[in-house]
Design a protein around this motif. Structure first.
Motif, PDB file in Angstrom:
ATOM      1  N   TYR A  80       3.285   3.749   7.439  1.00 49.96           N
ATOM      2  CA  TYR A  80       3.796   3.007   6.294  1.00 49.96           C
ATOM      3  C   TYR A  80       5.074   3.659   5.742  1.00 49.96           C
ATOM      4  N   ARG A  81       5.104   4.981   5.720  1.00 44.75           N
ATOM      5  CA  ARG A  81       6.300   5.679   5.238  1.00 44.75           C
ATOM      6  C   ARG A  81       7.494   5.374   6.144  1.00 44.75           C
ATOM      7  N   ARG A 114      -2.250   4.336   0.224  1.00 43.54           N
ATOM      8  CA  ARG A 114      -3.344   4.941  -0.557  1.00 43.54           C
ATOM      9  C   ARG A 114      -4.565   4.028  -0.585  1.00 43.54           C
ATOM     10  N   SER A 169      10.098   0.943  -1.768  1.00 39.77           N
ATOM     11  CA  SER A 169       8.975   1.186  -0.863  1.00 39.77           C
ATOM     12  C   SER A 169       7.698   1.549  -1.625  1.00 39.77           C
ATOM     13  N   ASP A 170       7.703   1.396  -2.935  1.00 36.13           N
ATOM     14  CA  ASP A 170       6.531   1.721  -3.743  1.00 36.13           C
ATOM     15  C   ASP A 170       5.288   0.956  -3.274  1.00 36.13           C
ATOM     16  N   ASP A 191       3.799   2.692  -0.318  1.00 38.96           N
ATOM     17  CA  ASP A 191       3.101   3.927  -0.701  1.00 38.96           C
ATOM     18  C   ASP A 191       1.723   3.599  -1.269  1.00 38.96           C
ATOM     19  N   ARG A 192       1.677   2.615  -2.140  1.00 33.96           N
ATOM     20  CA  ARG A 192       0.401   2.209  -2.728  1.00 33.96           C
ATOM     21  C   ARG A 192      -0.547   1.640  -1.675  1.00 33.96           C
ATOM     22  N   SER A 242       7.752  -4.997  -0.870  1.00 35.87           N
ATOM     23  CA  SER A 242       8.813  -3.987  -0.870  1.00 35.87           C
ATOM     24  C   SER A 242      10.180  -4.626  -0.668  1.00 35.87           C
ATOM     25  N   ALA A 287      -0.537   6.559   6.624  1.00 33.48           N
ATOM     26  CA  ALA A 287       0.481   6.932   5.631  1.00 33.48           C
ATOM     27  C   ALA A 287       1.823   7.188   6.316  1.00 33.48           C
TER      28      ALA A 287
END
Length: 185
Positions: free
Chosen positions: A87-88, A176, A168-169, A172-173, A162, A84
């Motif tokens: 990716y962030r 997850r 950047s949604d 984020d997905r 993205s 996470a």
């Protein structure tokens, strides 16, 4: 970058331009101008031409991403949190580059994979190095080879989506989704 050598500036500039614009769209003239280097330095430092510079830029991109992967696992206690975080950070870098960048290898790989054996090999080596590093860092995760592949494939796809959506949604997905894969292993 003022302390960087001429060669280093050219490689760093090439990595950025190839990531944003691609190999074919990036001329020697543009590279030299953007790097702020003398024209003669292009063939002095890269007698093999733009292809040799591209391989060096891919190697730099490989090192940059490997450093980020290591940092992600050093700063986080769980694999899910490390992914996470990575990716962030990728999303933040993409946004900071006005959604023109992404993976330092994606654009050149897509464009040159079947056009240049040297560039293809450099890209293959880069992806293999990231995969090997991830497998090493995954620790006790069951099926680390498959999980490393899922992490990389999800990141690459999410960066592409993205970039096109200027958000950047997708990253984020993807983080997850990878967390679900990791928990299932």
């Amino acid at each position: 970058m003022s302390d960087a050598t001429t060669r280093e500036r050219m490689i760093s500039t090439a990595m950025t331009l190839f990531r944003r614009e691609g190999y074919q769209a990036t001329s020697w003239r543009r590279l030299v101008e953007q790097a702020g280097t003398p024209w003669g330095s292009a063939y002095h430092h890269f007698p093999g031409g733009k292809e040799q510079l591209a391989v060096a830029a891919i190697e730099l991109g490989t090192a940059v991403v490997a450093k980020t992967i290591r940092r992600a696992f050093e700063r986080n206690e769980t694999v899910e949190d490390a992914v996470a975080w990575w990716y962030r950070k990728a999303g933040e870098a993409l946004a900071a580059d006005d959604y023109r960048g992404g993976c330092p290898l994606a654009t050149i790989t897509l464009e040159m994979a079947n056009a240049s054996p040297a560039i293809t090999k450099a890209c293959q080596d880069a992806f293999a190095a990231w995969h090997t590093l991830l497998v090493e860092l995954l620790g006790d995760v069951k099926d680390p080879d498959d999980v490393a592949t899922a992490i990389m494939n999800n990141l690459e796809g999410a960066l592409l989506v993205s970039r096109v959506h200027r958000s950047s949604d997708a990253l984020d997905r993807a983080a997850r989704h990878v967390a679900l894969v990791i928990r299932a292993c």
